[in-house]
Write a protein that holds these residues in place. Structure first.
Motif, mmCIF file in Angstrom:
data_model
loop_
_atom_site.group_PDB
_atom_site.id
_atom_site.type_symbol
_atom_site.label_atom_id
_atom_site.label_comp_id
_atom_site.label_asym_id
_atom_site.label_seq_id
_atom_site.Cartn_x
_atom_site.Cartn_y
_atom_site.Cartn_z
ATOM 1 N N ALA A 134 2.011 4.205 -7.220
ATOM 2 C CA ALA A 134 1.258 3.845 -8.735
ATOM 3 C C ALA A 134 1.881 4.342 -9.880
ATOM 4 O O ALA A 134 2.150 3.600 -10.778
ATOM 5 N N GLU A 135 1.952 5.808 -9.718
ATOM 6 C CA GLU A 135 2.126 6.594 -10.891
ATOM 7 C C GLU A 135 3.651 6.053 -11.401
ATOM 8 O O GLU A 135 4.055 6.113 -12.557
ATOM 9 N N PRO A 159 -6.409 6.566 -2.570
ATOM 10 C CA PRO A 159 -6.429 4.965 -3.210
ATOM 11 C C PRO A 159 -4.942 4.764 -3.039
ATOM 12 O O PRO A 159 -4.051 5.502 -3.324
ATOM 13 N N THR A 160 -4.872 3.285 -3.153
ATOM 14 C CA THR A 160 -3.494 2.782 -3.328
ATOM 15 C C THR A 160 -3.565 1.616 -4.161
ATOM 16 O O THR A 160 -4.656 1.160 -4.660
ATOM 17 N N LEU A 161 -2.373 1.086 -4.419
ATOM 18 C CA LEU A 161 -2.491 -0.359 -5.252
ATOM 19 C C LEU A 161 -3.073 -1.251 -4.342
ATOM 20 O O LEU A 161 -2.486 -1.172 -3.073
ATOM 21 N N HIS A 177 0.969 -1.331 -0.093
ATOM 22 C CA HIS A 177 -0.113 0.063 0.011
ATOM 23 C C HIS A 177 0.759 1.414 0.022
ATOM 24 O O HIS A 177 0.273 2.326 -0.252
ATOM 25 N N PRO A 230 -10.245 4.332 -9.411
ATOM 26 C CA PRO A 230 -10.216 4.509 -7.884
ATOM 27 C C PRO A 230 -11.400 5.248 -7.262
ATOM 28 O O PRO A 230 -11.920 5.285 -6.129
ATOM 29 N N GLY A 275 -0.690 4.127 -12.665
ATOM 30 C CA GLY A 275 -1.675 5.383 -12.086
ATOM 31 C C GLY A 275 -2.949 5.369 -12.686
ATOM 32 O O GLY A 275 -3.859 5.830 -12.178
ATOM 33 N N THR A 325 -5.844 -3.738 -8.417
ATOM 34 C CA THR A 325 -6.463 -2.321 -8.690
ATOM 35 C C THR A 325 -6.040 -1.161 -7.854
ATOM 36 O O THR A 325 -5.268 -1.524 -6.954
ATOM 37 N N LEU A 326 -6.355 -0.121 -8.203
ATOM 38 C CA LEU A 326 -6.365 0.900 -7.270
ATOM 39 C C LEU A 326 -7.472 1.194 -6.707
ATOM 40 O O LEU A 326 -8.685 1.349 -7.312
#
Length: 358
Positions: free
Chosen positions: A158-159, A214-216, A154, A169, A164, A245-246
Motif C-alpha cells: 500500500a505504501e 493490515p493490508t489493502l 492482499h 487500520p 499507506g 481501505t486498509l
C-alpha cells in the motif's frame, strides 16, 4: 458491471445530461449524446452508466438515489484507490476524472476506464456453461480464481502505491464490530429480532485478542465485482472500490464467504442470490478458506468471529435496503423480500457461531 445493459429512458435517471455535458466539456471531455448513456443493470448500490465520449467509452459511477448510509458509496475514496492501484494491480481500471460538485448530476461521481466482459451474479449464463471446455468443473476453476485475485490484492504494498494512509487500520476490527452493531440497532430500532441480540452478544464475547498486519482490502469482494474474459473466464477487471481501505485481510475473506452459498445451507443463504456457488462444482467455503490460507501464508485464527461479523454486516445491509423500500426511497419490488432475508441471515449467523456451518 455487466454486458447486459438497460437502454430505456430509465438509463438516464440519476443524470442531468445537459449539466454533465457542460461540466465534462470544461475538463476537455466531449460527451456524445447522440445515444443516451446506458445504465448497467446489476447491483443494489451504486449506479453505473456507459457514456460515449470523443475519445471512446467511459464508465460514469455515482451513488444510488435516496439517503446514503454513513461511509458508504464514497466516490472520492474510490477515485483515490483507482488512481493508486491501477499501476500496481492491472485488474484495477484506470481513473479518469472525479467530481465533487453535486450541482452537476446531484451527487459526486467519477469517470473510469471501460473494460467490457462477463459478469456472473446469481447464475452462470447457460451459453458459458455449454461452451466450457476446461478439464475441471467450471465452478471449481472460478472459485480458485476468485481466491487467487483476493490473495493478490492482499499482497499489494500500500505504501508503494500511495495508499499507506488510507483509512484507519489500527483497531480496524474492533471499530468494524462496533460500527455494524450500532447500525444493526439503528436499523431494527425498538423491535430487534432475538437472533440479533444473540449474534451481538457472541461477537462481544469472542472478539480476537490481537489483530494482524493490515493490508489493502476491497471490503465487498465477491464474484460479480470481477469482470471476466467471456471465453477463458480469466479475471479481466476488479471493480467497486468505494469501501476499499486498509484493514484486516481475514475480514475481506469473511465478507466474500458471507456471499458463498452451499447446497446444504438454510433457506436464507439459498435466497441470497449473489453467487452461484451452490452448484457447478464450486469449492466449499472451508475449501476456499483453506486455499486462501495456503496461498497467503496467513493462519485462520479466530476465523469464526470474522464469519459471524461478516454475516451480521450482510444482514444489516439487506435490512437497510428493505427500509429504503418501506420508506419509499425505492419502489423496486425485489426489495420487499429483504426483511425476511435479513432475519434469516441473522439466524444463520447464530448457527455459524455455534459451529453448525463454516
Amino acid at each position: 458491471m455487466s454486458l447486459r445493459q438497460q437502454t430505456s429512458q430509465e438509463s438516464v435517471q440519476g443524470l442531468d445530461l445537459a449539466r454533465l455535458q457542460s461540466y465534462l466539456g470544461q475538463h476537455g471531455i466531449v460527451l456524445n449524446l447522440q445515444r443516451a448513456p446506458e445504465k448497467f443493470s446489476a447491483g443494489y448500490g451504486n449506479m453505473n452508466f456507459l457514456i460515449k465520449t470523443d475519445t471512446g467509452p467511459l464508465v460514469l459511477r455515482r451513488p444510488p438515489l435516496g439517503p446514503i448510509p454513513p461511509g458508504a458509496n464514497d466516490m472520492a475514496r474510490e477515485y483515490r484507490i483507482l488512481s493508486g492501484l491501477h499501476d500496481a494491480l492491472p485488474l484495477v481500471p484506470k481513473a479518469e476524472l472525479f467530481c465533487d460538485d453535486v450541482s452537476v448530476i446531484g451527487a459526486p461521481f467519477l469517470l473510469m476506464e471501460y473494460r467490457p466482459g462477463l459478469v456472473i451474479g446469481e447464475e452462470i449464463p447457460s451459453d458459458t456453461i455449454e461452451g466450457w471446455q476446461g478439464a475441471e468443473p467450471i465452478g471449481r476453476v472460478l472459485g480458485e480464481r476468485i481466491i487467487t485475485v483476493l490473495t493478490g490484492l492482499h499482497a499489494i504494498d500500500a505504501e508503494a502505491c500511495g495508499l499507506g494512509s488510507l483509512g484507519r487500520p489500527t483497531g480496524f476490527i474492533e471499530r468494524t464490530q462496533r460500527g455494524w452493531s450500532k447500525r444493526a440497532h439503528l436499523t431494527w430500532g425498538d423491535a430487534p429480532p432475538e437472533a440479533l441480540g444473540q449474534m451481538l452478544d457472541w461477537l462481544a464475547a469472542h472478539a480476537p485478542k490481537s489483530g494482524r498486519a493490515p493490508t489493502l482490502i476491497h471490503n465487498d469482494f465477491k464474484l460479480d465485482n470481477i469482470i471476466l474474459d467471456p471465453d477463458t473466464l480469466e479475471p479481466r477487471t476488479l471493480i467497486d472500490w468505494d469501501m476499499g481501505t486498509l484493514g484486516d485481510p481475514l475480514y475481506d475473506l469473511a465478507v466474500l464467504l458471507s456471499y458463498w452459498t452451499e447446497a446444504g445451507d438454510p433457506e436464507a443463504m439459498q435466497e441470497l442470490r449473489q453467487m452461484p456457488t451452490a452448484r457447478h462444482g464450486f469449492p466449499t467455503r472451508e475449501e476456499a478458506a483453506a486455499q486462501y490460507a495456503q496461498a497467503s501464508g496467513r493462519a485462520l485464527q479466530d476465523f469464526t468471529f470474522y464469519r459471524v461479523l461478516a454475516t451480521l454486516r450482510l444482514a444489516v445491509v439487506f435490512q437497510q435496503l428493505y427500509r429504503r423500500y418501506k420508506n419509499g426511497s425505492t419502489n423496486a419490488p425485489e426489495f420487499a423480500r429483504f426483511d425476511d432475508l435479513s432475519q434469516g441471515l441473522l439466524h444463520f449467523g447464530v448457527l455459524v457461531a455455534r459451529g453448525h456451518y463454516f
